[in-house]
Design an enzyme around this catalytic site. Structure first.
Site, short mmCIF file in Angstrom:
data_model
loop_
_atom_site.label_atom_id
_atom_site.label_comp_id
_atom_site.label_asym_id
_atom_site.label_seq_id
_atom_site.Cartn_x
_atom_site.Cartn_y
_atom_site.Cartn_z
N ASN A 9 50.07 5.44 -18.23
CA ASN A 9 50.93 6.50 -17.71
C ASN A 9 52.11 6.58 -18.67
O ASN A 9 53.03 5.77 -18.59
CB ASN A 9 51.37 6.14 -16.29
CG ASN A 9 52.23 7.20 -15.66
OD1 ASN A 9 52.56 8.22 -16.29
ND2 ASN A 9 52.63 6.98 -14.42
N ARG A 93 47.04 9.31 -17.17
CA ARG A 93 47.64 10.29 -16.27
C ARG A 93 48.12 11.45 -17.14
O ARG A 93 48.91 11.25 -18.07
CB ARG A 93 48.82 9.67 -15.57
CG ARG A 93 49.50 10.65 -14.69
CD ARG A 93 50.76 10.07 -14.13
NE ARG A 93 51.17 10.86 -12.99
CZ ARG A 93 52.14 10.50 -12.18
NH1 ARG A 93 52.75 9.36 -12.36
NH2 ARG A 93 52.47 11.27 -11.18
N HIS A 181 51.83 15.54 -8.34
CA HIS A 181 51.63 14.28 -7.60
C HIS A 181 50.24 14.21 -6.99
O HIS A 181 50.00 13.51 -6.00
CB HIS A 181 52.69 14.08 -6.49
CG HIS A 181 54.07 13.86 -7.01
ND1 HIS A 181 55.18 14.50 -6.51
CD2 HIS A 181 54.53 13.06 -8.01
CE1 HIS A 181 56.26 14.10 -7.17
NE2 HIS A 181 55.89 13.23 -8.09
N ARG A 241 66.36 16.14 -10.27
CA ARG A 241 65.92 17.55 -10.28
C ARG A 241 66.43 18.25 -9.03
O ARG A 241 66.46 17.65 -7.96
CB ARG A 241 64.39 17.62 -10.33
CG ARG A 241 63.82 17.21 -11.66
CD ARG A 241 62.29 17.12 -11.62
NE ARG A 241 61.85 15.77 -11.90
CZ ARG A 241 60.62 15.31 -11.71
NH1 ARG A 241 59.68 16.10 -11.22
NH2 ARG A 241 60.31 14.06 -11.98
N GLU A 379 48.51 5.38 -7.72
CA GLU A 379 47.99 6.39 -8.65
C GLU A 379 47.13 5.74 -9.74
O GLU A 379 46.15 6.31 -10.19
CB GLU A 379 49.16 7.15 -9.27
CG GLU A 379 49.87 8.04 -8.27
CD GLU A 379 51.33 8.29 -8.60
OE1 GLU A 379 52.13 7.33 -8.56
OE2 GLU A 379 51.68 9.44 -8.91
#
Ligand code: ADP
Length: 400
Positions: A9, A93, A181, A241, A379
């Protein structure tokens, strides 16, 4: 000798990795770690499955290891420490698969070229996800590489949930809501049946609350709506964000304040959210521990927006059977879960305060109209499952 899959990742300043041994078609984590600060203050750490540090290295401050140097070091680590395993693939990813890539994909140079086209859709993530892939084509040319996309899980959403109200010609050029996600949501969808079969076959809202944050409305384990859209900035406020903002604000900043595109990008991706609201930190732990009223306000805002988006997700589902909290804040902050659940009482949520303080997994009372769960996401395991399936051609493991 067991087969092994490495999962990467890669971000702008770090490369996280996990190594899974393939044992009787099961995946067992053997190592994980990361190279971080790769352009400023590089540090590499690897741990075994018990969390013990087995390899560590620090470079002098200011040394630019970069993605190439970090990968070189990682490949060296893997060669030294995984010789009892046979590497069969690397899973990556990749944040954006566009409209085209709706399933994990075995990579070659031509596909990476196509994935480069999505860089403008995820400028802060996609280039960093792709750069290790090209480097690994050279470093380990015989090892298959597989991309797993954060957008893919949402590809089956109804068109109504995917489009903006803009002219069709612009939509057709790819300006649409993708959602992100997805690997986290897919993992939760794969384990929810073990926790609550009724919830898994019904209407669930999953809250992925990490540094990035979003929600996904799932019907029988399939995404039907999400709070993130064209980019990973829409929806909930996040660490840095802003979440949903009137697009008129962006125009105003450019026109009236003379900000250029990069400045606005920095503002909405890196200076807003919890950090912008509090002026203190993007880190929820720091805010929870702070006595400063600005920290309290940032948390109030965060919880308020969760409530509003939850209502929107429940409306998209036409009702709600369960809620799942996951990722750093969702898994660990009983405080945020409690506040979000109290605000959701109108939806039939009844929190079990004791179970919530204990971390769950079930944190709602037996009589609650909506079952509520705190479930760790994974993940990396999801990527490893996909990668194994792609390289062995085994049938789907998505909901196993
Ligand atoms: P990323 O999106 O980078 O993977 P994580 O899922 O690790 O991030 O989530 C990071 C967030 O989780 C941070 O805001 C951090 O403060 C928060 N967090 C982690 N543990 C706790 C905790 N015990 N209480 C409150 N917040 C926590």
């Amino acid at each position: 000798m067991s087969d092994a899959i490495t999962v990467l990742n890669a971000g702008s300043s770090s490369i996280k990795f996990s190594v899974f041994a393939v044992e009787d078609a099961d995946l067992r984590l053997v190592y994980s770690g990361q190279a971080e600060g790769i352009y400023t203050k590089p540090r590499f750490v690897a741990k075994d499955q018990a969390g013990e540090v087995i390899d560590e290295k620090q470079w002098p401050d200011g040394e630019r290891l970069g993605h190439e140097g970090a990968l070189d070091h990682l490949v060296g680590f893997l060669k030294e420490h995984t010789n009892q395993y046979k590497p069969i693939a690397i899973g990556h990813r990749v944040v954006h698969g566009g409209v085209e890539f709706t399933h994990p994909e075995r990579l070659d140079a031509a596909i990476v070229d196509r994935l480069e086209e999505f860089v403008p859709l995820a400028p802060l993530h996609q280039p960093h996800n792709l750069s290790p892939i090209r480097l690994l084509f050279d470093l380990v040319p015989d090892l298959p590489q597989v991309a797993c996309f954060d957008t893919a899980f949402h590809a089956g959403q109804p068109e109504l949930a995917q489009l903006f109200a803009i002219p069709k010609e612009i939509t057709d050029s790819g300006v649409r809501r993708y959602g992100f996600h997805g690997l986290s949501y897919e993992y939760i969808a794969s384990v929810l049946p073990k926790y609550d079969p009724d919830a898994a076959s019904g209407r669930a809202v999953v809250l992925h609350l990490g540094n990035g944050a979003s929600m996904c409305a799932m019907k029988a384990g399939h995404s039907i709506a999400s709070t993130m859209g064209f980019t990973a900035v829409e929806g909930l406020p996040m660490g840095t964000r802003c979440g949903t903002i009137d697009p008129g604000v962006v125009l105003y900043l450019i026109e009236q304040r003379g900000m250029d595109v990069r400045e606005v990008e920095t503002l909405i991706y890196k200076e807003s959210g919890l950090l912008g609201l509090s002026g203190i930190s993007s880190d929820m732990r720091v805010l929870q521990e702070s006595e400063d009223p600005r920290a309290g306000f940032a948390i109030d805002y965060y919880v308020y927006r969760i409530g509003r988006e939850l209502g929107s997700m429940a409306a998209a589902l036409g009702g709600l059977d369960s809620i799942v909290f996951t990722a750093g804040i969702g898994e660990n902050s009983d405080f945020i879960r409690e506040r979000a659940c109290r605000d959701a009482a109108w939806l039939g949520v009844e929190l079990d305060t004791h179970a919530n303080a204990g971390g769950g997994p079930r944190i709602s009372t037996p009589g609650s109209g909506v079952s509520v769960w705190a479930i760790p996401t994974n993940e990396e395991l999801m990527i490893a499952r996909h990668t194994l399936r792609v390289v062995t051609g085994e049938p789907g493991v998505n909901h196993g």
